[in-house]
Design a protein around this motif. Structure first.
Motif, PDB file in Angstrom:
ATOM      1  N   GLN A 201       0.790  -1.090   0.157  1.00  0.00           N
ATOM      2  CA  GLN A 201      -0.070   0.260   0.023  1.00  0.00           C
ATOM      3  C   GLN A 201       0.841   1.129  -0.023  1.00  0.00           C
ATOM      4  N   GLY A 202       0.379   2.231  -0.916  1.00  0.00           N
ATOM      5  CA  GLY A 202       1.215   3.534  -1.016  1.00  0.00           C
ATOM      6  C   GLY A 202       2.264   3.648  -2.097  1.00  0.00           C
ATOM      7  N   LEU A 203       2.588   2.436  -2.747  1.00  0.00           N
ATOM      8  CA  LEU A 203       3.559   2.347  -3.684  1.00  0.00           C
ATOM      9  C   LEU A 203       3.205   3.126  -5.002  1.00  0.00           C
ATOM     10  N   TYR A 204       1.874   2.713  -5.316  1.00  0.00           N
ATOM     11  CA  TYR A 204       1.313   3.319  -6.487  1.00  0.00           C
ATOM     12  C   TYR A 204       1.231   4.810  -6.412  1.00  0.00           C
ATOM     13  N   THR A 205       0.858   5.466  -5.298  1.00  0.00           N
ATOM     14  CA  THR A 205       0.736   6.774  -4.813  1.00  0.00           C
ATOM     15  C   THR A 205       2.162   7.470  -4.863  1.00  0.00           C
ATOM     16  N   ARG A 206       3.157   6.639  -4.389  1.00  0.00           N
ATOM     17  CA  ARG A 206       4.525   7.233  -4.361  1.00  0.00           C
ATOM     18  C   ARG A 206       5.043   7.532  -5.790  1.00  0.00           C
ATOM     19  N   ILE A 207       4.822   6.651  -6.627  1.00  0.00           N
ATOM     20  CA  ILE A 207       5.386   6.762  -8.018  1.00  0.00           C
ATOM     21  C   ILE A 207       4.491   7.856  -8.851  1.00  0.00           C
ATOM     22  N   MET A 208       3.300   7.893  -8.448  1.00  0.00           N
ATOM     23  CA  MET A 208       2.633   8.875  -9.109  1.00  0.00           C
ATOM     24  C   MET A 208       2.649  10.370  -8.698  1.00  0.00           C
ATOM     25  N   ASN A 209       3.481  10.546  -7.837  1.00  0.00           N
ATOM     26  CA  ASN A 209       3.826  11.858  -7.043  1.00  0.00           C
ATOM     27  C   ASN A 209       4.983  12.144  -7.598  1.00  0.00           C
ATOM     28  N   LYS A 210       5.164  13.251  -8.411  1.00  0.00           N
ATOM     29  CA  LYS A 210       6.104  13.509  -8.888  1.00  0.00           C
ATOM     30  C   LYS A 210       7.393  13.790  -8.185  1.00  0.00           C
ATOM     31  N   ASP A 211       7.386  14.516  -7.259  1.00  0.00           N
ATOM     32  CA  ASP A 211       8.507  14.711  -6.235  1.00  0.00           C
ATOM     33  C   ASP A 211       8.758  13.625  -5.654  1.00  0.00           C
ATOM     34  N   LYS A 212       7.936  12.639  -5.159  1.00  0.00           N
ATOM     35  CA  LYS A 212       8.610  11.315  -4.606  1.00  0.00           C
ATOM     36  C   LYS A 212       9.249  10.538  -5.385  1.00  0.00           C
ATOM     37  N   LEU A 213       8.723  10.251  -6.697  1.00  0.00           N
ATOM     38  CA  LEU A 213       9.145   9.634  -7.888  1.00  0.00           C
ATOM     39  C   LEU A 213      10.489   9.827  -8.125  1.00  0.00           C
ATOM     40  N   HIS A 214      10.677  11.362  -8.052  1.00  0.00           N
ATOM     41  CA  HIS A 214      12.195  11.727  -8.617  1.00  0.00           C
ATOM     42  C   HIS A 214      13.034  11.389  -7.618  1.00  0.00           C
ATOM     43  N   GLN A 215      12.832  11.609  -6.298  1.00  0.00           N
ATOM     44  CA  GLN A 215      13.770  10.981  -5.070  1.00  0.00           C
ATOM     45  C   GLN A 215      13.870   9.745  -5.103  1.00  0.00           C
ATOM     46  N   LEU A 216      12.900   8.935  -5.522  1.00  0.00           N
ATOM     47  CA  LEU A 216      13.158   7.566  -5.653  1.00  0.00           C
ATOM     48  C   LEU A 216      14.102   7.110  -6.744  1.00  0.00           C
TER      49      LEU A 216
ATOM     50  N   ILE B 116       5.708   7.939 -14.256  1.00  0.00           N
ATOM     51  CA  ILE B 116       5.442   6.424 -14.593  1.00  0.00           C
ATOM     52  C   ILE B 116       3.908   6.569 -14.343  1.00  0.00           C
ATOM     53  N   ASN B 117       3.442   5.484 -15.443  1.00  0.00           N
ATOM     54  CA  ASN B 117       1.850   5.262 -15.326  1.00  0.00           C
ATOM     55  C   ASN B 117       1.632   4.000 -14.864  1.00  0.00           C
ATOM     56  N   ALA B 118       0.729   4.137 -13.655  1.00  0.00           N
ATOM     57  CA  ALA B 118       0.661   2.874 -13.031  1.00  0.00           C
ATOM     58  C   ALA B 118      -0.712   2.198 -13.387  1.00  0.00           C
ATOM     59  N   ARG B 119      -1.186   2.470 -14.575  1.00  0.00           N
ATOM     60  CA  ARG B 119      -2.485   1.949 -15.013  1.00  0.00           C
ATOM     61  C   ARG B 119      -2.266   1.775 -16.607  1.00  0.00           C
TER      62      ARG B 119
END
Length: 394
Positions: A109-124, A287-290
């Protein structure tokens, strides 16, 4: 196969393509939406069941309740496939509850949301050594200096929460040319209650945009993948695919598969990359998670991602497969491509000759399928009605 497939979001061609991908394999497809308006996906001969539920955002808890109540009445757990970012967000929010009643590939839970969040995705991405465009956050020290020295103008004001931003502004981002425009755009987003980041524009025309589309199994290993190259998008320069070709680019697998496996991703994902026209380096954009816009193209070249998802989740995973050749077959969304072409010509980014030559590629249509014509005919009627109504208002 007694597990039904519940498809969320059928008023867009992603949902239509998903219904076709599953229905053509004999799977019972359920089109679940909050409204019947412009719901052309259900016109497909492969749509076996239609359900109306509360709105996923305005009545979130009621929507989740309706999803669960539907699943409780089924003999076996349905497979749940969202075809819009907003559905992905709400599924992620209620993932533990939904997984009791539905088959869903993601377990964290939360991984979809993190990678859709531009700021968190870039940090990741930075953590895992994947290039991303240089970014400055609004509250950083020496903000203006960093913009002028690192980002430079023109630059992009991008939302952290893309689905909400698009629903408010009907665009994916703001492109700004000076500090005055930058502050005005930041303020506009702030008034809408949205957080934004500032990014450097990676040099290169729209055909420098590429994708890595992949499925990762329950061990977070890439089992199926294909790469593509955008030719045109709408809105131009910073929009969605309207003319995209399949092209084999092994380097994208090296970057994309390594990253997705490292973060423990499961299910379908599409990474959008931009190739720097000056350095040749690939930068992760989002990243598109769908299921992707041009899913119909992927299906026609032999990688049926909705079916791959269904089979693994129902205990009969398909053999791994990758498309390691270039077919040049091209996804074409005619209506928005015509709008894009008009703007490419207007801005001098393409010539008529270049556009004519591009049409020589073998094409896969967003709506039209001669074996399943009703959705395209219904969509055409909708567009004609809208055109008449616009003329009548003038």
């Amino acid at each position: 196969m007694n597990n039904k497939a519940v498809i969320l979001g059928n008023n867009y061609y992603i949902g239509l393509s998903t219904i076709r991908c599953l229905g053509s394999q004999g799977i019972h497809t359920v089109a679940m939406d909050y409204s019947d308006e412009e719901r052309y996906g259900v016109r497909s001969k492969y749509c076996k069941e239609q359900v109306i539920v509360p709105h996923y955002k305005k009545e979130k808890e009621q929507f989740i309740g309706a999803l669960i109540n539907y699943a409780k009445k089924q003999e076996m757990k349905p497979v749940l496939i969202p075809c819009h970012d907003s559905y992905v967000e709400v599924i992620d929010e209620y993932l533990p509850d939904l997984k009791e009643y539905y088959l869903i590939p993601q377990t964290e839970q939360g991984l979809y949301t993190r990678i859709m969040n531009k700021d968190k995705l870039h940090q990741l991405a930075e953590k895992h050594g994947v290039r991303v465009p240089e970014t400055v956050r609004v509250d950083e020290v020496d903000f203006e200096k960093k913009i002028e020295e690192t980002i430079k103008f023109p630059c992009l004001v991008k939302p952290v929460d893309s689905p909400t931003f698009v629903s408010v502004f009907r665009k994916k981002l703001f492109k700004v040319n000076n500090m005055e425009e930058l502050y005005a755009s930041v303020e506009k987003a702030k008034e809408a209650g949205l957080e934004v980041i500032i990014q450097r524009i990676i040099p290169g025309f729209d055909d420098h945009m590429h994708t890595f589309d992949a499925y990762l199994n329950q061990e977070s290993k890439v089992t199926h993948w294909v790469t593509c190259q955008k030719q045109r998008q709408y809105p131009i320069n910073f929009g969605a695919s309207v003319y995209t070709s399949q092209k084999y680019i092994p380097e994208l697998y090296d970057i994309g598969a390594t990253f997705l496996e490292a973060i423990g991703y499961k299910g379908f994902a599409e990474i959008e990359f931009k190739k720097d026209a000056e350095t040749g380096n690939f930068y992760l954009i989002e990243i598109n998670a769908r299921i992707t816009n041009f899913n119909q193209l992927l299906y026609k070249v032999g990688i049926n991602f909705p079916y791959i998802t269904y089979k693994e989740l129902t205990g009969e995973p398909l053999e791994p497969k990758a498309l390691t050749e270039t077919t040049n077959r091209t996804f074409w969304y005619v209506y928005e491509d015509m709008l894009a072409i008009r703007n490419y010509l207007k801005t001098g980014q393409l010539t008529i000759k270049q556009i004519i030559l591009s049409f020589l590629r073998p094409k896969i249509h967003a709506f039209w399928d001669r074996t399943d014509p009703k959705p395209a005919l219904y969509y055409t009627k909708l567009m004609a009605f809208k055109a008449v109504r616009r003329v009548g208002k003038r």
